[in-house]
Scaffold this motif. Structure first.
Motif, PDB file in Angstrom:
ATOM      1  N   ASP A 622      -5.539 -16.091 -66.692  1.00 15.51           N
ATOM      2  CA  ASP A 622      -4.219 -15.498 -66.477  1.00 15.51           C
ATOM      3  C   ASP A 622      -3.530 -16.195 -65.296  1.00 15.51           C
ATOM      4  N   GLU A 623      -2.273 -16.572 -65.482  1.00 18.87           N
ATOM      5  CA  GLU A 623      -1.474 -17.233 -64.436  1.00 18.87           C
ATOM      6  C   GLU A 623      -2.245 -18.418 -63.846  1.00 18.87           C
ATOM      7  N   SER A 654      -2.251 -18.269 -69.576  1.00 21.05           N
ATOM      8  CA  SER A 654      -0.839 -17.887 -69.460  1.00 21.05           C
ATOM      9  C   SER A 654      -0.229 -18.565 -68.238  1.00 21.05           C
ATOM     10  N   THR A 655       1.080 -18.765 -68.293  1.00 17.23           N
ATOM     11  CA  THR A 655       1.774 -19.399 -67.175  1.00 17.23           C
ATOM     12  C   THR A 655       3.252 -19.062 -67.210  1.00 17.23           C
ATOM     13  N   HIS A 656       3.865 -19.065 -66.019  1.00 13.83           N
ATOM     14  CA  HIS A 656       5.315 -18.988 -65.899  1.00 13.83           C
ATOM     15  C   HIS A 656       5.919 -20.372 -65.655  1.00 13.83           C
ATOM     16  N   SER A 657       5.040 -21.347 -65.379  1.00 10.62           N
ATOM     17  CA  SER A 657       5.474 -22.614 -64.810  1.00 10.62           C
ATOM     18  C   SER A 657       5.742 -23.677 -65.867  1.00 10.62           C
ATOM     19  N   LYS A 658       6.948 -24.211 -65.872  1.00  8.37           N
ATOM     20  CA  LYS A 658       7.272 -25.350 -66.745  1.00  8.37           C
ATOM     21  C   LYS A 658       6.445 -26.559 -66.336  1.00  8.37           C
ATOM     22  N   GLU A 659       6.239 -26.733 -65.019  1.00  4.82           N
ATOM     23  CA  GLU A 659       5.457 -27.864 -64.532  1.00  4.82           C
ATOM     24  C   GLU A 659       4.029 -27.826 -65.082  1.00  4.82           C
ATOM     25  N   CYS A 660       3.484 -26.620 -65.231  1.00  3.91           N
ATOM     26  CA  CYS A 660       2.124 -26.489 -65.746  1.00  3.91           C
ATOM     27  C   CYS A 660       2.064 -26.897 -67.214  1.00  3.91           C
ATOM     28  N   ILE A 661       3.048 -26.465 -67.988  1.00  7.05           N
ATOM     29  CA  ILE A 661       3.092 -26.843 -69.403  1.00  7.05           C
ATOM     30  C   ILE A 661       3.260 -28.350 -69.532  1.00  7.05           C
ATOM     31  N   ASP A 662       4.175 -28.911 -68.731  1.00  4.84           N
ATOM     32  CA  ASP A 662       4.381 -30.359 -68.748  1.00  4.84           C
ATOM     33  C   ASP A 662       3.104 -31.114 -68.380  1.00  4.84           C
TER      34      ASP A 662
END
Length: 708
Positions: A622-623, A654-662
């Motif tokens: 999570d996060e 799960s993530t809120h971060s666009k940087e993490c997805i990228d």
């Protein structure tokens, strides 16, 4: 289906002889429409509805004579020739017919007037849809307050399937019932039909439904019968006949001294559903079964088996655990004589542990797995209901699955659903999640769980190419247990292929919860990690496992290379009786506790260890980006994917971060093994949409796509 309001005389109403209330009666026979008006048929139907000495309508007689006939619930009818067949409201109409006869005889009928019988307000159904009619009755008598007997409820459901070709999903949605309840009911109905077709069939009564339902719910008895859950057949007919004998009244022929024969009746061995649970504990003990049959007493069989000794031992150990804790809490009152007594008790307890077993460590994560090997993990999951998530389909799952979305979209709940389904009927997994949701550091609070467990959980999916499901519910138990301080019971029913696993935990406000199960399995090892939840015990196990797997140095190398080059080693030491992780650094003379380092380092350390500990299983993170600097994300996401491949772990995060997805895309490590999902609120409902890794890579590189 259209309807009209009409007014008709009571005498023009026909009671429905095919009412689902009657189908469980041995004398019931389906009546064709051209015989509905037959006086004998109508009298028999009236007698069914009234019951012996009007027992079935006493409540309505009291209500009608005290208050008059209140036209609150509609009485629905349909035209049959010149008369009208009652579709909904048969019991009320039967009561009025009885009271009308009393009125004509000059007897007191309270506030009822002649006009109540001669001018009845009705709703005439025109162009009736038979499926809609069944659904309407189901909503009244299955999901609603006016419940039928369970066997009548299941017969209606079965008719929707067999006579009208309706799907399970349609019926569950239409009647508001779970798929677990539907399937269990259909299986029970098929077993009941086998009983009705047997030599004992004329003894069936509605009250026996729960006995057969308990048989279906018991994996041990189903195996003993060689029951097939998919096609509803029994492979062992001999054992089936024995079971039917146990639940039935039997006759025994005895010969007296003069050679005269006489027949004596013997009561059933099993007359309550609770006894099925006792039976399941020794069903595979032939000697105990024979003892039960010879004595016609289930208690005899239970006492003869090894189960009674095992249960007494378990109860004794439970009491020891509870009382030792009480003694510890008040240890300041111990006297010298008490210390001597404690020493004697310790000596006895020491003798219970054989020297050959005292040092054996059992890896219960592996011992209790359902599968011998994991080739494919989760392919898809359907969440019927879990907290705020309703009817969420998560498909095309891959090695690494990323869930994005705004706050309060249910990302954490989604990860919890995967975790719970992987643990099947192991209620400890549920308790762990509840413990950390409630932010309890030590033992959970039973009252808090009882208060916050509101709606049942139902999750199903495909794991290792096998269908599996989990249903968690809260209800008041009907078991004969100690009710002092009792709050409620959490029940778990899980299925894998044709295996059903049940467990329950009784919650008390004044003592420890009682966990009960005959067999507990998990799909695979699983871990759940969150920046808001810390499980030191789990982390210690993961640390030991990483060392055993010779991967711990790889974790330290990653931390040294990307977070702090001065770190030489991280190890666990005992500090005043408590295990702590400490760090040795080339820049600091003394070892220091790992909590003195930044949250990012601690987070990387925890996730890395749990990845290893989840070997051949799943991990829910999570996060994932919490406290981790964006400059580290590309290397860390690659490390996660590599570790997942090394130890055959399926990752949900799960993530809120666009940087993490990228970062997952830009690390260029098997993007074809990535799947990303976004949770969004669409017209008040949470929806889950996915995009595969290769497509996501194209979008990120071409238009700086943000899945959130």
């Amino acid at each position: 289906m259209a309807s009209n309001r009409i007014i008709k005389h009571l005498d023009r109403l026909l009671l429905d002889p095919n009412n689902y209330r009657f189908i469980d009666k041995p004398e019931y026979k389906e009546v064709p429409e051209n015989e509905l008006d037959d006086s004998r048929v109508q009298q028999r139907t009236l007698n069914f509805l009234l019951g012996k000495n009007n027992a079935n309508i006493k409540d309505l007689i009291s209500s009608f004579t005290t208050n008059g006939f209140l036209d609150i619930d509609q009485i629905q009818v349909k035209a049959v020739g010149e008369k009208f067949l009652v579709i909904e409201g048969n019991r009320r109409v039967a009561t009025l017919k009885y009271l009308f006869n009393e009125f004509k005889l000059g007897n007191d009928v309270g506030k009822l007037k002649e006009s109540d019988f001669k001018s009845m307000n009705l709703v005439e159904i025109v162009d009736e849809d038979p499926v809609q009619h069944l659904v309407s009755m189901g909503l009244h008598h299955i999901s609603g307050k006016k419940r039928w007997n369970a066997v009548n409820e299941v017969q209606l459901i079965n008719d929707l399937i067999t006579k009208h070709n309706k799907s399970e999903d349609y019926i569950c949605d239409a009647l508001g019932i779970s798929k677990v309840k539907l399937r269990r009911g259909i299986r029970t109905l098929n077993l009941i039909q086998m009983y009705k077709d047997s030599d004992y069939g004329d003894q069936f009564e509605s009250s026996m439904y729960t006995i057969f339902e308990s048989v279906i719910a018991s994996p041990d008895i189903r195996n003993w019968l060689d029951w097939d859950n998919n096609i509803y057949t029994v492979g062992n007919q001999t054992n089936l006949e024995r079971l039917f004998n146990w639940v039935s009244e039997t006759e025994e022929i005895e010969t007296d001294a003069d050679g005269n024969e006489r027949t004596s009746k013997q009561e059933p061995i099993i007359s309550q559903y609770r006894q099925i649970r006792d039976l399941s504990q020794f069903i595979n003990d032939p000697q105990a079964i024979k003892r039960m049959e010879d004595s016609r007493n289930i208690t005899e069989g239970y006492a003869y088996s090894d189960v009674i000794g095992e249960n007494r031992l378990k109860n004794a150990l439970t009491n020891i655990k509870s009382e030792v804790q009480a003694a510890f809490n008040f240890s300041e009152h111990l006297t010298q004589e008490d210390y001597i007594e404690v020493e004697k008790l310790r000596s006895k307890l020491d003798r219970l542990i054989p020297n050959s077993e005292s040092k054996v460590v059992i890896n219960d994560k592996l011992m209790s797995s359902y599968f011998n090997s994991i080739i494919n993990h989760f392919d898809d999951v359907f969440i019927h209901t879990y907290r705020k998530l309703k009817k969420i389909k998560v498909k095309n799952l891959s090695k690494v699955n990323i869930f994005a979305g705004g706050n309060n979209m249910g990302k954490t709940s989604l990860l919890e659903a995967f975790y719970l389904l992987s643990q099947l009927n192991d209620l400890n997994a549920f308790l762990d999640l509840e413990k950390y949701r409630g932010k309890f550091q030590n033992d959970f609070n039973a009252k808090w769980i009882d208060k916050n467990f509101i709606d049942a959980f139902e999750i199903e999916g495909s794991f290792n190419e096998v269908k599996t499901s989990l249903f968690l519910s809260k209800e008041t138990t009907e078991e004969n247990i100690e009710k002092s301080g009792y709050l409620n019971t959490i029940n778990a029913e899980a299925s894998v292929k044709d295996t059903t696993l049940n467990s329950s935990i009784h919650l008390y406000g004044n003592k420890e919860a009682e966990l009960r199960f005959s067999k507990s399995k998990i799909l695979c090892p699983a871990t759940f990690t969150s920046p808001y939840r810390y499980n030191h015990t789990l982390l210690k196990k993961a640390h030991a496992y990483a060392i055993e797997e010779k991967y711990f140095d790889r974790v330290i190398d990653f931390i040294r290379e990307h977070l702090d080059s001065s770190i030489q080693k991280i190890e666990m030491i005992n500090v005043e009786g408590e295990s702590r992780f400490v760090v040795t650094s080339s820049t600091i003379n003394e070892v220091i506790d790992i909590t003195k380092y930044g949250e990012g380092l601690q987070r990387v350390f925890e996730i890395a260890l749990l990845m290893v500990y989840s070997r051949n299983g799943i991990i829910c993170i999570d996060e994932i980006d919490s406290a981790i600097h964006k400059t580290l994300l590309i290397e860390f996401t690659k490390f996660i994917q590599q570790t997942a491949d090394t130890f055959n772990v399926q990752v949900f995060l799960s993530t809120h971060s666009k940087e993490c997805i990228d970062a997952f895309i830009k690390n260029q490590y098997h993007n074809e093994h990535l799947t990303a999902y976004v949770l969004k609120n669409v017209e008040g409902e949470i929806k889950c949409k996915y995009i595969d890794g290769n497509r996501l890579e194209q979008l990120v590189e071409s238009i700086n796509f943000d899945i959130r």
